[in-house]
Design an enzyme around this catalytic site. Structure first.
Site, PDB file in Angstrom:
ATOM      1  N   ARG A 176       0.742  -0.820  -0.291  1.00 35.67           N
ATOM      2  CA  ARG A 176      -0.480  -0.032   0.116  1.00 35.67           C
ATOM      3  C   ARG A 176       0.382   1.131   0.464  1.00 35.67           C
ATOM      4  NH1 ARG A 176      -1.082  -3.658   3.457  1.00 35.67           N
ATOM      5  NH2 ARG A 176      -3.798  -4.474   3.748  1.00 35.67           N
ATOM      6  N   LYS A 200      -0.872  -3.157   8.056  1.00 31.01           N
ATOM      7  CA  LYS A 200      -2.255  -2.653   9.016  1.00 31.01           C
ATOM      8  C   LYS A 200      -2.565  -3.662  10.441  1.00 31.01           C
ATOM      9  CE  LYS A 200      -5.685  -1.181   5.290  1.00 31.01           C
ATOM     10  NZ  LYS A 200      -6.896  -1.896   4.830  1.00 31.01           N
ATOM     11  N   HIS A 281      -3.117   1.973  -5.495  1.00 30.46           N
ATOM     12  CA  HIS A 281      -3.741   0.671  -5.153  1.00 30.46           C
ATOM     13  C   HIS A 281      -4.079  -0.160  -6.662  1.00 30.46           C
ATOM     14  CE1 HIS A 281      -4.447  -1.242  -1.493  1.00 30.46           C
ATOM     15  NE2 HIS A 281      -5.949  -1.260  -1.355  1.00 30.46           N
ATOM     16  N   ARG A 284      -1.480  -1.933  -6.652  1.00 29.54           N
ATOM     17  CA  ARG A 284      -1.381  -3.567  -6.231  1.00 29.54           C
ATOM     18  C   ARG A 284      -1.809  -4.228  -6.227  1.00 29.54           C
ATOM     19  NH1 ARG A 284      -1.155  -4.476   0.370  1.00 29.54           N
ATOM     20  NH2 ARG A 284      -3.125  -5.683   0.561  1.00 29.54           N
ATOM     21  N   HIS A 307      -2.822  -9.902   3.732  1.00 31.61           N
ATOM     22  CA  HIS A 307      -4.121 -10.086   4.268  1.00 31.61           C
ATOM     23  C   HIS A 307      -4.660 -10.700   5.480  1.00 31.61           C
ATOM     24  CE1 HIS A 307      -5.477  -9.099  -0.168  1.00 31.61           C
ATOM     25  NE2 HIS A 307      -5.503  -7.870  -0.046  1.00 31.61           N
ATOM     26  N   TYR A 316      -8.751 -11.722  -6.204  1.00 39.50           N
ATOM     27  CA  TYR A 316      -8.196 -11.704  -7.378  1.00 39.50           C
ATOM     28  C   TYR A 316      -8.004 -13.077  -8.198  1.00 39.50           C
ATOM     29  CZ  TYR A 316      -6.404  -7.928  -4.772  1.00 39.50           C
ATOM     30  OH  TYR A 316      -5.844  -6.386  -4.484  1.00 39.50           O
TER      31      TYR A 316
END
Length: 335
Positions: A176, A200, A281, A284, A307, A316
Site C-alpha cells: 500500500r 495494518k 492501489h 497493488r 491480508h 483476484y
C-alpha cells in the site's frame, strides 16, 4: 459482554461515564481504538471521522442530548436512512454502520450501557466489484514514464530517480502507499532482494524486490537520496540519516507523504497513456493479478499482500478468471 471494572474516581474516563450524552464518550473511544484495538492511525482517523458525523447528526435531532441507554434501533435506522438519502454508496454506509457497532461495543465494555443496539443493523448488500488492473504492457510503460530531462538540474534529476524507485516499489512489492512511505533504510535489503514493511495493525511482513526494483533503488540511494537529503550542499539533517531514517524523501528532504505518492502516480499514469483513474492501489491490484497469472499460490499471495483473511485475496482469482475467459474467446476456434 461483561463490563469492565469501573475506572478510578476523578479520572477523565470516570467523568465520561457520568456524563449523559453520547459525545462525552468520543475521546475514550478514540483511546480505545488506538490502545486496545491496535488499529493503524489511518483506520483510527476513519472511525473517529465517521463517529463525528453521527454525533453531528444527533445534534440536529429533537432528542439531541440522547444518552447511550436511550438509543434505540429505530433511532439508528433513521441515521442509516439519512446516510443513504444524502447519496453515500452502500459500501460507505456499511463502513459507518461498522463504526457504530464498534462504538456501542466499547460503551458496553465500559459499563456505560448494557446493550448494543447497533448489532441489529444490517449492512447494505454490496455488488462484487472486480478491482481495476493494468496489463503487463501498461505497467511497463508506466514504470518507464519517469525520465530524466537533460539540463533540468540536479534536484529535478533526483526527483525522477525517486519517482522511478517509488513506482517500482509499489508494483514489485504490492505494498500500500502508506506502507511504501513508511519504509526505513534499514528495512531494505538489496543484496537479499527483500524488504520488511509494516502493514495494518502494525503487522510486519517480508516482501520481495525484483531485479528491476533493486536497480531503481540502488540508483536512487546512490545518486538521488543524497541530493534530496542535502548532503551535497552540506546541510545537516540528522532526521534523514542513519538506518532508521525514511527511505523515500521529498524535495525538501522530509519523509514522502501519501498525497505526494498519489500525485506522482496520477502524473505518470497520464504520461504513460494509462487511465487517469490509476491510483497506488491499482498497482497493488495489478501485482496480485499478475502474480496469480504467473502461477503464484493463493496462500503465498495472501502473505505478500498482508491480508488477514484469505477471502480478501480470493477476489483476484475472479479477476484472473475474467482474463482467461477473454483469452478463450479470442483463441478458441469456435469462440
Amino acid at each position: 459482554m461483561p463490563p469492565r471494572f469501573k475506572p478510578k474516581a476523578g479520572s477523565r474516563f470516570a467523568a465520561a461515564q457520568a456524563a449523559p450524552g453520547l459525545a462525552s464518550h468520543a475521546d475514550g473511544f478514540h483511546t480505545y481504538l488506538k490502545a486496545e484495538c491496535g488499529m493503524a492511525a489511518n483506520s483510527v482517523a476513519a472511525y473517529v471521522r465517521d463517529l463525528n458525523r453521527f454525533l453531528d447528526w444527533v445534534k440536529e435531532q429533537p432528542s439531541r442530548n440522547v444518552g447511550p441507554n436511550a438509543v434505540t434501533l429505530d433511532f439508528l435506522l433513521a441515521y442509516q436512512t439519512d446516510l443513504s438519502s444524502v447519496g453515500y454508496a452502500p459500501s460507505t454506509v456499511g463502513r459507518h454502520l461498522v463504526t457504530l457497532k464498534q462504538f456501542f461495543r466499547y460503551l458496553v465494555l465500559e459499563g456505560v450501557t448494557t446493550e448494543n443496539p447497533a448489532e441489529l443493523l444490517d449492512s447494505p448488500k454490496l455488488w462484487d466489484r472486480l478491482p481495476a488492473v493494468l496489463s503487463p504492457q501498461k505497467v511497463e510503460a508506466f514504470l518507464d514514464a519517469p525520465q530524466i530531462v537533460p539540463g533540468e538540474g540536479e534536484t529535478a534529476a533526483a526527483l525522477v530517480l525517486r519517482d522511478r524507485a517509488t513506482l517500482s516499489l509499489l508494483y514489485a512489492t504490492g505494498c500500500r502507499a502508506s506502507e511504501v512511505i513508511g519504509l526505513k533504510i534499514a528495512d531494505v535489503r538489496l543484496g537479499g532482494g527483500w524488504a520488511r514493511c509494516l502493514g495494518k495493525g502494525d503487522k510486519e511482513r517480508v516482501v520481495g524486490l525484483n531485479p528491476r526494483c533493486r536497480a531503481a533503488l540502488e540508483e536512487y540511494l546512490a545518486d538521488a537520496r543524497p541530493v534530496l537529503a542535502g548532503e551535497n550542499r552540506g546541510v545537516e539533517r540528522p532526521s534523514v540519516r542513519g538506518e532508521g531514517a525514511p527511505l523515500l524523501l521529498s524535495r525538501t528532504g522530509r519523509a514522502l507523504t501519501r498525497a505526494t505518492v498519489w500525485d506522482l502516480v496520477k502524473k505518470y499514469a497520464v504520461l504513460s497513456g494509462c487511465s487517469a483513474k490509476v491510483s497506488p492501489h491499482t498497482l497493488r491490484h495489478s501485482f496480485a493479478t499478475h502474480m496469480l497469472a504467473g502461477g503464484a499460490d493463493l496462500r503465498a499471495l495472501q502473505e505478500l499482500l498482508g491480508h488477514a483473511s484469505i477471502r480478501t485475496t480470493q477476489v483476484y482469482t475472479h479477476v484472473e478468471h475474467t482474463r482467461l475467459k477473454a483469452v478463450h474467446a479470442q483463441h478458441h476456434p469456435r469462440a
